[in-house]
Design a protein around this motif. Structure first.
Motif, mmCIF file in Angstrom:
data_model
loop_
_atom_site.group_PDB
_atom_site.id
_atom_site.type_symbol
_atom_site.label_atom_id
_atom_site.label_comp_id
_atom_site.label_asym_id
_atom_site.label_seq_id
_atom_site.Cartn_x
_atom_site.Cartn_y
_atom_site.Cartn_z
ATOM 1 N N GLY A 150 101.497 17.547 -13.343
ATOM 2 C CA GLY A 150 100.433 16.812 -14.030
ATOM 3 C C GLY A 150 100.968 15.933 -15.140
ATOM 4 N N ALA A 151 101.922 16.432 -15.901
ATOM 5 C CA ALA A 151 102.522 15.640 -16.971
ATOM 6 C C ALA A 151 103.334 14.492 -16.376
ATOM 7 N N ARG A 152 104.033 14.753 -15.266
ATOM 8 C CA ARG A 152 104.810 13.702 -14.603
ATOM 9 C C ARG A 152 103.869 12.603 -14.110
ATOM 10 N N GLU A 153 102.714 12.980 -13.572
ATOM 11 C CA GLU A 153 101.742 11.984 -13.112
ATOM 12 C C GLU A 153 101.267 11.096 -14.257
ATOM 13 N N ALA A 154 101.186 11.655 -15.465
ATOM 14 C CA ALA A 154 100.807 10.852 -16.628
ATOM 15 C C ALA A 154 101.890 9.809 -16.930
ATOM 16 N N VAL A 155 103.152 10.189 -16.795
ATOM 17 C CA VAL A 155 104.246 9.231 -17.004
ATOM 18 C C VAL A 155 104.190 8.132 -15.945
ATOM 19 N N VAL A 156 103.937 8.515 -14.695
ATOM 20 C CA VAL A 156 103.816 7.530 -13.615
ATOM 21 C C VAL A 156 102.643 6.580 -13.905
ATOM 22 N N ALA A 157 101.526 7.110 -14.384
ATOM 23 C CA ALA A 157 100.371 6.274 -14.723
ATOM 24 C C ALA A 157 100.705 5.300 -15.855
ATOM 25 N N TYR A 158 101.525 5.740 -16.809
ATOM 26 C CA TYR A 158 101.977 4.869 -17.896
ATOM 27 C C TYR A 158 102.771 3.691 -17.337
ATOM 28 N N VAL A 159 103.729 3.980 -16.460
ATOM 29 C CA VAL A 159 104.548 2.926 -15.863
ATOM 30 C C VAL A 159 103.677 1.992 -15.027
ATOM 31 N N ASP A 160 102.724 2.542 -14.286
ATOM 32 C CA ASP A 160 101.795 1.708 -13.504
ATOM 33 C C ASP A 160 100.993 0.780 -14.417
ATOM 34 N N ALA A 161 100.540 1.310 -15.572
ATOM 35 C CA ALA A 161 99.784 0.495 -16.524
ATOM 36 C C ALA A 161 100.663 -0.623 -17.087
ATOM 37 N N LEU A 162 101.928 -0.315 -17.371
ATOM 38 C CA LEU A 162 102.846 -1.359 -17.841
ATOM 39 C C LEU A 162 103.002 -2.446 -16.787
ATOM 40 N N ASN A 163 103.278 -2.020 -15.558
ATOM 41 C CA ASN A 163 103.538 -2.991 -14.488
ATOM 42 C C ASN A 163 102.333 -3.870 -14.192
ATOM 43 N N SER A 164 101.142 -3.306 -14.286
ATOM 44 C CA SER A 164 99.930 -4.087 -13.994
ATOM 45 C C SER A 164 99.333 -4.727 -15.250
ATOM 46 N N GLN B 95 111.790 13.737 -16.607
ATOM 47 C CA GLN B 95 111.998 15.159 -16.881
ATOM 48 C C GLN B 95 110.927 15.621 -17.847
ATOM 49 N N VAL B 96 110.250 16.694 -17.498
ATOM 50 C CA VAL B 96 109.193 17.249 -18.337
ATOM 51 C C VAL B 96 109.612 18.639 -18.772
ATOM 52 N N GLU B 97 109.492 18.913 -20.059
ATOM 53 C CA GLU B 97 109.768 20.237 -20.597
ATOM 54 C C GLU B 97 108.567 20.692 -21.409
ATOM 55 N N HIS B 98 108.179 21.918 -21.195
ATOM 56 C CA HIS B 98 107.060 22.485 -21.959
ATOM 57 C C HIS B 98 107.654 23.269 -23.115
ATOM 58 N N ASP B 99 108.309 22.537 -24.012
ATOM 59 C CA ASP B 99 109.024 23.127 -25.123
ATOM 60 C C ASP B 99 108.136 23.422 -26.321
ATOM 61 N N MET B 100 106.865 23.078 -26.237
ATOM 62 C CA MET B 100 105.939 23.344 -27.334
ATOM 63 C C MET B 100 104.735 24.155 -26.866
ATOM 64 N N GLY B 101 104.807 24.755 -25.690
ATOM 65 C CA GLY B 101 103.707 25.561 -25.176
ATOM 66 C C GLY B 101 103.222 25.031 -23.844
ATOM 67 N N PRO B 102 102.265 25.719 -23.227
ATOM 68 C CA PRO B 102 101.804 25.322 -21.891
ATOM 69 C C PRO B 102 100.998 24.019 -21.875
ATOM 70 N N ASP B 103 100.442 23.622 -23.013
ATOM 71 C CA ASP B 103 99.617 22.413 -23.061
ATOM 72 C C ASP B 103 100.260 21.269 -23.848
ATOM 73 N N THR B 104 101.484 21.459 -24.285
ATOM 74 C CA THR B 104 102.189 20.433 -25.057
ATOM 75 C C THR B 104 103.666 20.498 -24.727
ATOM 76 N N GLY B 105 104.271 19.349 -24.583
ATOM 77 C CA GLY B 105 105.696 19.327 -24.299
ATOM 78 C C GLY B 105 106.246 17.935 -24.489
ATOM 79 N N SER B 106 107.349 17.684 -23.818
ATOM 80 C CA SER B 106 107.971 16.372 -23.911
ATOM 81 C C SER B 106 108.321 15.878 -22.516
ATOM 82 N N ALA B 107 108.327 14.577 -22.378
ATOM 83 C CA ALA B 107 108.699 13.949 -21.113
ATOM 84 C C ALA B 107 109.712 12.864 -21.421
ATOM 85 N N ARG B 108 110.774 12.853 -20.631
ATOM 86 C CA ARG B 108 111.788 11.808 -20.750
ATOM 87 C C ARG B 108 111.713 10.921 -19.521
#
Length: 158
Positions: A43-57, A97-110
């Motif tokens: 789900g977090a990865r899909e958010a990153v993909v949506a970000y890139v899609d928004a940039l491209n469009s 890369q997604v890491e849930h380093d701050m809990g199940p509902d918060t993390g980081s994505a590279r």
């Protein structure tokens, strides 16, 4: 809380922005992860993909949605600035890369992506899940709620 997330996002953005020629690899959740961790990474990865899609469009609405912010004057202005800097360049994702380093509902994505001219984009985001939907903290100019002071960025005095 929104001011703290915005400050955290600004730090993550500053630390994660650079360009280089490192080889990027595609990533996927590890087989040893529990199903719930795998599902949240997807789900977090899909958010990153949506970000890139928004940039491209060059989609202001797409950035607002992936950022989980209201459609207001400040958010539209910031989305337009993001698109002016990075939009419409044909970004192709090389690695997320997604890491849930701050809990199940918060993390980081590279994110590592490459545009059609071969320029590399490296970015790090805070990812948050609100009511089952993952968002990237990409908006840093969110005004403080009425009656609340924003967090200070001044150095503490001793």
């Amino acid at each position: 809380m929104p001011a703290a997330l915005a400050a955290l996002a600004a730090l993550a953005f500053a630390a994660g922005c650079s360009s280089g020629d490192d080889e990027a690899k595609s990533s996927s959740p590890s087989a040893s992860s529990a199903p719930s961790a795998s599902q949240t990474s997807v789900g977090a990865r899909e958010a990153v993909v949506a970000y890139v899609d928004a940039l491209n469009s060059r989609s202001v609405a797409g950035l607002l949605e992936v950022g989980g912010v209201k459609d207001e004057k400040w958010s539209r202005q910031e989305a337009e600035q993001i698109l002016a800097d990075r939009g419409g360049r044909g970004w192709e994702i090389k690695n997320v890369q997604v890491e849930h380093d701050m809990g199940p509902d918060t993390g980081s994505a590279r994110l590592i992506a490459e545009d059609t001219a071969g320029k590399t984009l490296r970015d790090t985001f805070t990812v948050t899940r609100e009511e089952g939907t993952w968002h990237l903290v990409v908006f840093t100019q969110q005004p403080a709620e009425p009656g609340k002071d924003p967090a200070s960025t001044d150095k503490p005095t001793s």
